[in-house]
Design an enzyme around this catalytic site. Structure first.
Site, short mmCIF file in Angstrom:
data_model
loop_
_atom_site.label_atom_id
_atom_site.label_comp_id
_atom_site.label_asym_id
_atom_site.label_seq_id
_atom_site.Cartn_x
_atom_site.Cartn_y
_atom_site.Cartn_z
N GLU A 35 33.53 40.82 32.42
CA GLU A 35 34.78 40.89 31.65
C GLU A 35 35.00 39.63 30.81
OE1 GLU A 35 36.11 43.68 31.46
OE2 GLU A 35 35.81 44.73 33.35
N HIS B 179 41.66 38.50 37.10
CA HIS B 179 41.56 39.96 37.20
C HIS B 179 41.25 40.35 38.63
CE1 HIS B 179 40.44 44.10 36.58
NE2 HIS B 179 39.17 43.88 36.86
N HIS C 292 41.71 43.81 41.82
CA HIS C 292 41.85 45.25 42.06
C HIS C 292 42.87 45.50 43.18
CE1 HIS C 292 37.42 45.98 40.49
NE2 HIS C 292 38.24 45.58 39.54
N HIS D 169 42.30 51.05 37.67
CA HIS D 169 41.31 49.98 37.76
C HIS D 169 41.87 48.71 38.41
CE1 HIS D 169 37.77 47.66 35.77
NE2 HIS D 169 38.32 46.93 36.70
#
Ligand code: 2HA
Ligand code: ZN
Length: 275
Positions: free
Chosen positions: A116, A140, A142, A211
Protein backbone atom coordinates in the site's frame (compact mmCIF):
# COMPACT_ATOMS: atom_id res chain seq x y z
CA UNK A 1 23.30 6.12 16.44
CA UNK A 2 21.99 2.69 15.44
CA UNK A 3 18.63 2.76 13.66
CA UNK A 4 17.15 0.40 16.23
CA UNK A 5 18.17 2.68 19.10
CA UNK A 6 16.33 5.71 17.69
CA UNK A 7 13.17 6.74 19.57
CA UNK A 8 11.10 7.02 16.36
CA UNK A 9 11.99 3.43 15.44
CA UNK A 10 11.11 2.20 18.94
CA UNK A 11 7.77 4.03 18.73
CA UNK A 12 7.09 2.46 15.32
CA UNK A 13 7.86 -1.06 16.61
CA UNK A 14 5.67 -0.54 19.66
CA UNK A 15 2.71 0.52 17.52
CA UNK A 16 3.11 -2.62 15.36
CA UNK A 17 3.06 -4.81 18.45
CA UNK A 18 0.12 -2.97 20.03
CA UNK A 19 -1.85 -3.31 16.77
CA UNK A 20 -1.13 -7.04 16.57
CA UNK A 21 -2.28 -7.51 20.18
CA UNK A 22 -5.56 -5.78 19.30
CA UNK A 23 -6.14 -8.52 16.68
CA UNK A 24 -6.07 -5.99 13.84
CA UNK A 25 -3.23 -7.71 11.93
CA UNK A 26 -3.99 -11.28 10.90
CA UNK A 27 -1.22 -12.82 8.77
CA UNK A 28 0.43 -9.94 6.79
CA UNK A 29 -2.59 -7.63 7.20
CA UNK A 30 -2.03 -3.90 7.67
CA UNK A 31 0.89 -1.51 7.18
CA UNK A 32 2.45 1.55 8.81
CA UNK A 33 4.48 4.52 7.60
CA UNK A 34 6.28 7.41 9.31
CA UNK A 35 7.75 10.52 7.62
CA UNK A 36 11.13 10.84 9.34
CA UNK A 37 12.31 14.26 10.60
CA UNK A 38 15.57 15.61 9.08
CA UNK A 39 17.32 15.52 12.47
CA UNK A 40 16.24 11.89 12.95
CA UNK A 41 17.67 10.95 9.54
CA UNK A 42 20.88 12.75 10.49
CA UNK A 43 21.13 10.81 13.77
CA UNK A 44 21.06 7.38 12.04
CA UNK A 45 22.97 8.37 8.88
CA UNK A 46 25.89 6.02 9.73
CA UNK A 47 23.61 3.01 9.09
CA UNK A 48 21.97 4.21 5.85
CA UNK A 49 23.22 2.92 2.49
CA UNK A 50 22.64 4.29 -0.98
CA UNK A 51 23.58 1.38 -3.25
CA UNK A 52 20.09 -0.10 -3.80
CA UNK A 53 18.28 0.61 -7.09
CA UNK A 54 15.59 3.26 -7.50
CA UNK A 55 12.16 1.67 -8.06
CA UNK A 56 8.90 3.29 -9.20
CA UNK A 57 6.40 4.20 -6.46
CA UNK A 58 3.49 3.75 -8.86
CA UNK A 59 2.24 7.29 -8.29
CA UNK A 60 3.66 10.76 -7.96
CA UNK A 61 4.29 12.59 -4.65
CA UNK A 62 6.30 15.70 -5.59
CA UNK A 63 5.84 17.34 -2.18
CA UNK A 64 7.68 14.42 -0.55
CA UNK A 65 10.74 14.70 -2.83
CA UNK A 66 13.97 13.76 -1.08
CA UNK A 67 12.28 12.74 2.18
CA UNK A 68 12.84 9.55 4.19
CA UNK A 69 10.17 7.17 5.52
CA UNK A 70 10.08 4.24 7.89
CA UNK A 71 7.60 1.66 6.51
CA UNK A 72 6.56 -1.95 7.06
CA UNK A 73 7.54 -4.54 4.45
CA UNK A 74 5.21 -6.09 1.90
CA UNK A 75 4.07 -9.56 3.00
CA UNK A 76 5.66 -9.10 6.43
CA UNK A 77 3.71 -9.89 9.58
CA UNK A 78 3.10 -7.23 12.27
CA UNK A 79 3.62 -9.92 14.95
CA UNK A 80 7.21 -10.40 13.79
CA UNK A 81 8.24 -6.72 13.77
CA UNK A 82 9.18 -6.65 17.47
CA UNK A 83 11.17 -9.91 17.16
CA UNK A 84 13.24 -8.90 14.14
CA UNK A 85 12.65 -5.29 13.05
CA UNK A 86 15.52 -5.19 10.53
CA UNK A 87 13.94 -8.09 8.58
CA UNK A 88 10.39 -6.72 8.57
CA UNK A 89 10.58 -2.94 8.20
CA UNK A 90 12.69 -0.53 6.14
CA UNK A 91 13.77 3.06 5.69
CA UNK A 92 13.20 4.35 2.16
CA UNK A 93 14.14 7.61 0.48
CA UNK A 94 11.95 9.24 -2.18
CA UNK A 95 13.78 10.71 -5.22
CA UNK A 96 13.91 14.34 -6.32
CA UNK A 97 10.83 13.99 -8.56
CA UNK A 98 8.68 12.15 -6.04
CA UNK A 99 8.23 9.21 -8.41
CA UNK A 100 10.74 6.58 -7.23
CA UNK A 101 12.12 5.25 -3.96
CA UNK A 102 15.15 3.29 -2.79
CA UNK A 103 15.68 1.18 0.32
CA UNK A 104 18.38 2.67 2.59
CA UNK A 105 18.07 0.36 5.61
CA UNK A 106 16.25 -2.83 6.65
CA UNK A 107 14.47 -5.72 4.90
CA UNK A 108 17.77 -7.55 5.40
CA UNK A 109 16.39 -10.81 4.01
CA UNK A 110 15.01 -9.09 0.92
CA UNK A 111 11.59 -7.74 0.08
CA UNK A 112 9.93 -4.46 -0.76
CA UNK A 113 7.99 -1.80 1.12
CA UNK A 114 4.28 -2.31 1.85
CA UNK A 115 1.96 -3.09 -1.07
CA UNK A 116 0.00 0.00 0.00
CA UNK A 117 2.97 2.34 -0.51
CA UNK A 118 1.04 4.52 -3.02
CA UNK A 119 -1.78 5.09 -0.46
CA UNK A 120 0.67 5.75 2.37
CA UNK A 121 2.75 8.28 0.44
CA UNK A 122 -0.23 10.07 -1.14
CA UNK A 123 -1.90 10.35 2.30
CA UNK A 124 1.33 11.57 3.90
CA UNK A 125 1.69 14.15 1.13
CA UNK A 126 -1.85 15.46 1.60
CA UNK A 127 -1.37 15.64 5.37
CA UNK A 128 2.05 17.30 5.10
CA UNK A 129 0.52 20.06 2.95
CA UNK A 130 -2.55 20.50 5.08
CA UNK A 131 -0.94 20.49 8.52
CA UNK A 132 2.18 22.42 7.60
CA UNK A 133 4.25 19.28 8.15
CA UNK A 134 2.81 18.39 11.58
CA UNK A 135 1.29 15.00 10.61
CA UNK A 136 3.88 12.26 10.10
CA UNK A 137 2.09 8.93 10.60
CA UNK A 138 -0.25 6.88 8.36
CA UNK A 139 -1.58 3.59 9.75
CA UNK A 140 -3.62 0.91 7.99
CA UNK A 141 -5.22 -1.95 9.94
CA UNK A 142 -8.01 -4.54 9.63
CA UNK A 143 -10.13 -3.87 12.76
CA UNK A 144 -12.99 -6.37 12.95
CA UNK A 145 -15.93 -4.26 14.08
CA UNK A 146 -15.29 -1.39 11.69
CA UNK A 147 -15.14 -3.86 8.80
CA UNK A 148 -18.36 -5.55 10.00
CA UNK A 149 -20.20 -2.22 9.89
CA UNK A 150 -19.34 -1.80 6.18
CA UNK A 151 -21.79 -4.66 5.46
CA UNK A 152 -24.76 -3.11 7.24
CA UNK A 153 -24.47 0.70 7.15
CA UNK A 154 -24.83 2.74 3.95
CA UNK A 155 -21.30 3.53 2.70
CA UNK A 156 -21.72 7.27 3.31
CA UNK A 157 -19.42 9.55 5.30
CA UNK A 158 -22.33 11.21 7.04
CA UNK A 159 -23.88 7.92 8.21
CA UNK A 160 -20.63 6.41 9.50
CA UNK A 161 -19.59 9.64 11.21
CA UNK A 162 -22.89 10.15 13.00
CA UNK A 163 -23.33 6.51 14.05
CA UNK A 164 -19.77 6.31 15.40
CA UNK A 165 -20.05 9.67 17.19
CA UNK A 166 -23.23 8.50 18.94
CA UNK A 167 -21.56 5.41 20.42
CA UNK A 168 -19.19 7.22 22.79
CA UNK A 169 -19.26 10.78 24.09
CA UNK A 170 -15.54 11.37 23.47
CA UNK A 171 -15.72 10.37 19.79
CA UNK A 172 -16.64 13.79 18.36
CA UNK A 173 -13.81 15.30 20.42
CA UNK A 174 -11.29 12.73 19.10
CA UNK A 175 -12.39 12.91 15.45
CA UNK A 176 -14.38 16.17 15.11
CA UNK A 177 -13.93 16.25 11.32
CA UNK A 178 -15.68 12.88 10.97
CA UNK A 179 -14.73 9.81 8.94
CA UNK A 180 -14.70 9.13 5.21
CA UNK A 181 -15.74 5.91 3.49
CA UNK A 182 -14.33 4.36 0.31
CA UNK A 183 -16.60 1.81 -1.42
CA UNK A 184 -15.04 -1.55 -2.29
CA UNK A 185 -11.97 -1.17 -4.52
CA UNK A 186 -8.97 -3.30 -5.51
CA UNK A 187 -6.29 -2.61 -2.87
CA UNK A 188 -2.61 -1.91 -3.48
CA UNK A 189 -2.72 0.46 -6.42
CA UNK A 190 -2.94 4.07 -7.48
CA UNK A 191 -6.75 4.24 -7.85
CA UNK A 192 -7.49 3.39 -4.22
CA UNK A 193 -4.61 5.68 -3.20
CA UNK A 194 -6.19 8.60 -5.07
CA UNK A 195 -9.64 7.91 -3.59
CA UNK A 196 -8.23 7.64 -0.06
CA UNK A 197 -6.03 10.72 -0.29
CA UNK A 198 -9.05 12.73 -1.54
CA UNK A 199 -10.84 11.80 1.71
CA UNK A 200 -7.72 12.57 3.76
CA UNK A 201 -8.04 16.21 2.62
CA UNK A 202 -11.15 16.38 4.81
CA UNK A 203 -10.74 13.64 7.44
CA UNK A 204 -8.06 11.89 9.54
CA UNK A 205 -9.88 8.57 9.10
CA UNK A 206 -10.79 6.68 5.91
CA UNK A 207 -12.67 3.37 6.06
CA UNK A 208 -12.21 0.91 3.20
CA UNK A 209 -15.41 -1.11 2.74
CA UNK A 210 -15.00 -4.83 3.50
CA UNK A 211 -11.28 -4.30 4.12
CA UNK A 212 -10.11 -1.99 6.92
CA UNK A 213 -9.21 1.52 7.99
CA UNK A 214 -6.56 4.21 7.39
CA UNK A 215 -5.76 6.76 10.11
CA UNK A 216 -3.34 9.66 10.07
CA UNK A 217 -1.90 11.79 12.85
CA UNK A 218 0.98 13.78 14.29
CA UNK A 219 2.67 10.94 16.14
CA UNK A 220 2.31 7.25 16.98
CA UNK A 221 0.21 7.78 20.14
CA UNK A 222 -2.33 10.04 18.45
CA UNK A 223 -2.61 7.85 15.35
CA UNK A 224 -2.91 4.57 17.25
CA UNK A 225 -5.33 6.24 19.68
CA UNK A 226 -7.48 7.38 16.76
CA UNK A 227 -7.70 3.86 15.27
CA UNK A 228 -8.42 2.49 18.76
CA UNK A 229 -11.19 5.03 19.44
CA UNK A 230 -12.95 4.50 16.10
CA UNK A 231 -12.77 0.70 16.45
CA UNK A 232 -14.02 0.80 20.06
CA UNK A 233 -16.97 2.87 18.95
CA UNK A 234 -17.62 0.43 16.08
CA UNK A 235 -17.57 -2.43 18.60
CA UNK A 236 -20.23 -0.73 20.72
CA UNK A 237 -22.35 -0.14 17.61
CA UNK A 238 -22.02 -3.81 16.58
CA UNK A 239 -23.21 -4.81 20.06
CA UNK A 240 -26.12 -2.35 20.03
CA UNK A 241 -27.22 -3.47 16.55
CA UNK A 242 -26.95 -7.09 17.71
CA UNK A 243 -29.30 -6.44 20.62
CA UNK A 244 -31.88 -4.23 18.95
CA UNK A 245 -32.72 -2.36 15.79
CA UNK A 246 -34.30 0.37 17.89
CA UNK A 247 -32.17 2.45 20.29
CA UNK A 248 -34.27 3.73 23.19
CA UNK A 249 -32.04 6.80 23.64
CA UNK A 250 -28.87 8.24 22.20
CA UNK A 251 -26.73 11.40 22.06
CA UNK A 252 -28.82 14.00 20.21
CA UNK A 253 -27.74 16.76 17.80
CA UNK A 254 -28.41 19.28 20.61
CA UNK A 255 -26.17 17.24 22.95
CA UNK A 256 -23.40 17.31 20.31
CA UNK A 257 -23.70 21.10 19.97
CA UNK A 258 -23.41 21.48 23.78
CA UNK A 259 -20.39 19.18 23.81
CA UNK A 260 -18.74 21.12 20.99
CA UNK A 261 -19.17 24.41 22.86
CA UNK A 262 -17.72 23.05 26.13
CA UNK A 263 -14.85 21.12 24.55
CA UNK A 264 -14.09 23.91 22.07
CA UNK A 265 -14.29 21.77 18.95
CA UNK A 266 -16.31 22.61 15.88
CA UNK A 267 -18.59 19.85 14.66
CA UNK A 268 -19.80 20.30 11.06
CA UNK A 269 -23.57 20.74 10.89
CA UNK A 270 -23.68 18.30 7.94
CA UNK A 271 -23.30 15.49 10.51
CA UNK A 272 -25.93 16.83 12.93
CA UNK A 273 -28.93 16.14 10.70
CA UNK A 274 -32.37 15.14 12.04
CA UNK A 275 -33.04 11.42 11.59
O1 2HA B 1 -1.68 -7.18 3.39
O2 2HA B 1 -3.37 -4.90 4.47
O3 2HA B 1 -4.15 -3.78 2.22
C1 2HA B 1 -1.44 -5.85 3.61
C2 2HA B 1 -2.70 -5.12 3.49
C3 2HA B 1 -3.12 -4.67 2.16
ZN1 ZN C 1 -5.27 -4.11 4.16
Amino acid sequence: MKVLDAAFVQGFIRLCDDGFKQNWHERNGGNLSYRIKPEEVEAVQEELSYDKPWQPIGTSVPDLAGEYFLVTGSGKYFRNVILDPAANICIIQVDEKGESFRICWGLVNGGRPTSELPSHLMNLEVKKRQTNGRYRVVYHAHPTNTIALTFVLPLEDKVFTRELWEMATECPVVFPDGVGVVGWMVPGGRDIAVATSQLMKKYDVAIWAHHGMFCSGEDFDLTFGLMHTVEKSAEILVKVLSITSNKLQTITPENFRDLAADFKVSLPEEFLYEK
